[in-house]
Scaffold this active site. Structure first.
Site, PDB file in Angstrom:
ATOM      1  N   HIS A   1      80.239  87.233  31.889  1.00  0.00           N
ATOM      2  CA  HIS A   1      79.078  86.755  32.920  1.00  0.00           C
ATOM      3  C   HIS A   1      79.879  85.167  33.535  1.00  0.00           C
ATOM      4  O   HIS A   1      79.479  84.400  33.185  1.00  0.00           O
ATOM      5  CB  HIS A   1      77.761  86.316  32.432  1.00  0.00           C
ATOM      6  N   GLU A  36      70.723  95.635  37.108  1.00  0.00           N
ATOM      7  CA  GLU A  36      71.088  95.996  35.818  1.00  0.00           C
ATOM      8  C   GLU A  36      71.104  94.763  35.284  1.00  0.00           C
ATOM      9  O   GLU A  36      70.157  93.716  33.824  1.00  0.00           O
ATOM     10  CB  GLU A  36      72.609  96.623  35.512  1.00  0.00           C
ATOM     11  N   GLU A  37      71.721  93.416  35.925  1.00  0.00           N
ATOM     12  CA  GLU A  37      71.758  92.442  35.358  1.00  0.00           C
ATOM     13  C   GLU A  37      70.538  91.705  35.184  1.00  0.00           C
ATOM     14  O   GLU A  37      70.382  90.167  34.234  1.00  0.00           O
ATOM     15  CB  GLU A  37      73.155  91.150  35.910  1.00  0.00           C
ATOM     16  N   ASP A  65      82.527  93.821  34.236  1.00  0.00           N
ATOM     17  CA  ASP A  65      81.371  94.218  33.582  1.00  0.00           C
ATOM     18  C   ASP A  65      80.061  93.982  34.978  1.00  0.00           C
ATOM     19  O   ASP A  65      79.756  92.967  35.167  1.00  0.00           O
ATOM     20  CB  ASP A  65      80.772  92.964  32.572  1.00  0.00           C
ATOM     21  N   HIS A  88      76.644 100.136  36.519  1.00  0.00           N
ATOM     22  CA  HIS A  88      75.864  99.211  36.933  1.00  0.00           C
ATOM     23  C   HIS A  88      76.923  98.879  38.409  1.00  0.00           C
ATOM     24  O   HIS A  88      77.874  98.418  38.179  1.00  0.00           O
ATOM     25  CB  HIS A  88      75.465  98.634  37.089  1.00  0.00           C
TER      26      HIS A  88
END
Length: 342
Positions: free
Chosen positions: A313, A202-203, A174, A64
Site C-alpha cells: 500500500h 477489495e481495498e 497487491d 482483485h
C-alpha cells in the site's frame, strides 16, 4: 509471460471504484479464450472458461483489480487539491510522491508545509491527512477546476522495474500479481471448467467479491493475493509475517478468514510434492476477498495463495519474481487436484 503481464498490470491505474483500465486490459486478454465474459453491476469481470471436464465441484478463482489511492474532495482558492485516502495508506509515505490525477492523468505531487516552518513539537508527530495537498501546478482554483473535479482519484506515479536478486519494484503488486496469475491460467488448457473473477473494491472492504460470489455460487474458491511482508531490520521475529523469496504464502487464517482446513492441507501437500518452496503467515494480519466469498449464501470453501510483498500500500512495493512464478505453478497443481476430487 507472467512477469511481462504483471509489469503491464502494475503500470495501469486502478484505484478502488476506478478499475476500468485494468478491467479493459484483462477483458481483451481473456476474450480469445473465454466461453463467456460479463461485467456485473459492481464492475467485477467474470470470465467462464471450459476445461477438459466439468468437474464435480464448481471452482471460482479470484483476484482483485483495485489498488489503494487518493480521492480529491476540495480545490482550494490557491489551486491545490485536498484529498482523502481510498484504502489503507500510511500517511508517512505521502510527502513528495508524484501522482496522476483523474481520467486525463494530470501530473501532480503531494505536498505539505515546508520542514523549516514546522515547530519542534510538529516534527515528533505524523502530519494529519488534512495537512497534505496535491500540487498540479495550477495558478488558482479556476485553473485547477478546469482540469480536476471533486471525486476524481489520484494514483501513485511509479516506475516498474526489476532490481537486485530477482525482485520487482512497482505500485499495486497487491493485487496485480493475483490478476497476472489468473491471466496466465486463462490462456492455458484447463483440467476443469473454471470461473475467473477479477474483483473490484477489495481495498475498501471486499465489496466486489461478495456480489460476484453470490452470482457465481461456487463450491470452492481460490483467492490469489499479495500479502504484507515484514522481514525488516529490528522487526521482532514473531511479527515478521512472511518474507519475499521464501515461496508463495499459504495462509490458514488471517484477519478476516479461517481458511478451509482440508484445502490448506491440500495446497501444502501439493507444494511439498512439487518441491515448491512455501511459507505461511507467522503473524496473523490483513484480509482478502476470501472473507466475503466464504460468507456467501450457504457458505463457500476457500483457500488462498499469496505473494509476500514488502511496503504494501505504498508507491513502491517489492516482491520476489520467483515467488510469483511459483504462485502460478502451485495454482496449476491446485486446479488439477480439484478436477480429480470426488
Amino acid at each position: 509471460m507472467l512477469i511481462d503481464t504483471l509489469k503491464t498490470l502494475c503500470a495501469l491505474p486502478g484505484v478502488s471504484s476506478r478499475e476500468d483500465a485494468v478491467r479493459d486490459y484483462l477483458r481483451d486478454l481473456a476474450a480469445p479464450h473465454a466461453q463467456a465474459i460479463r461485467v456485473d453491476a459492481m464492475g467485477n469481470l467474470i470470465v467462464e472458461r471450459k476445461g477438459r471436464v466439468p468437474g464435480r465441484h464448481k471452482l471460482m478463482l479470484a483476484a482483485h483489480m483495485d489498488e489503494v489511492g487518493l480521492m480529491v474532495h476540495t480545490i482550494t482558492e490557491e489551486g491545490y487539491l485536498k484529498f482523502d485516502t481510498v484504502g489503507g495508506i500510511d500517511r508517512r509515505v505521502l510527502l513528495g510522491k508524484p501522482v496522476l490525477v483523474g481520467e486525463d492523468q494530470i501530473p501532480g505531487v503531494i505536498g505539505l508545509k515546508a520542514y523549516h516552518l514546522t515547530t519542534a513539537e510538529e516534527t515528533k508527530t505524523v502530519p494529519k491527512l488534512r495537512e497534505f495537498y496535491i500540487d498540479i501546478g495550477a495558478r488558482d482554483k479556476a485553473a485547477a477546476a478546469a482540469l480536476v473535479s471533486p471525486g476524481d482519484v489520484a494514483v501513485f506515479d511509479t516506475d516498474c522495474l526489476t532490481f537486485g536478486n530477482g525482485f520487482l519494484k512497482a505500485k499495486a503488486i497487491d493485487d496485480r500479481v493475483g490478476c497476472a496469475v489468473l491471466a496466465e491460467l486463462l490462456q492455458e488448457p484447463l483440467p476443469m471448467d473454471c470461473t475467473f473473477v477479477f474483483t473490484v473494491q477489495e481495498e475498501v472492504g471486499t465489496r466486489g467479491a461478495f456480489g460476484a460470489a453470490f452470482s457465481v455460487t461456487p463450491d470452492i474458491a481460490l483467492v490469489l493475493e499479495g500479502t504484507t511482508a515484514a522481514d525488516l531490520p529490528d522487526m521482532p521475529g514473531h511479527k515478521r509475517v512472511c518474507a519475499p523469496g521464501r515461496g508463495p504464502v499459504i495462509p490458514y487464517m488471517d484477519g478476516g478468514t479461517v481458511y478451509d482446513r482440508a484445502l490448506f492441507q491440500l495446497l501444502r501437500t501439493l507444494a511439498e510434492q512439487g518441491q515448491i518452496p512455501w511459507q505461511t503467515k507467522e503473524y496473523l494480519s490483513g484480509g482478502t476477498d476470501a472473507a466475503a466469498i466464504q460468507r456467501t449464501k450457504e457458505g463457500v470453501r476457500v483457500a488462498a495463495i499469496a505473494a509476500a510483498v514488502r511496503y504494501l500500500h505504498t508507491p513502491a512495493s517489492v516482491a520476489s519474481l520467483e515467488d510469483c512464478e511459483n504462485m502460478l505453478i502451485l495454482a496449476r497443481r491446485f486446479l488439477q487436484a480439484v478436477a480429480a476430487m470426488e
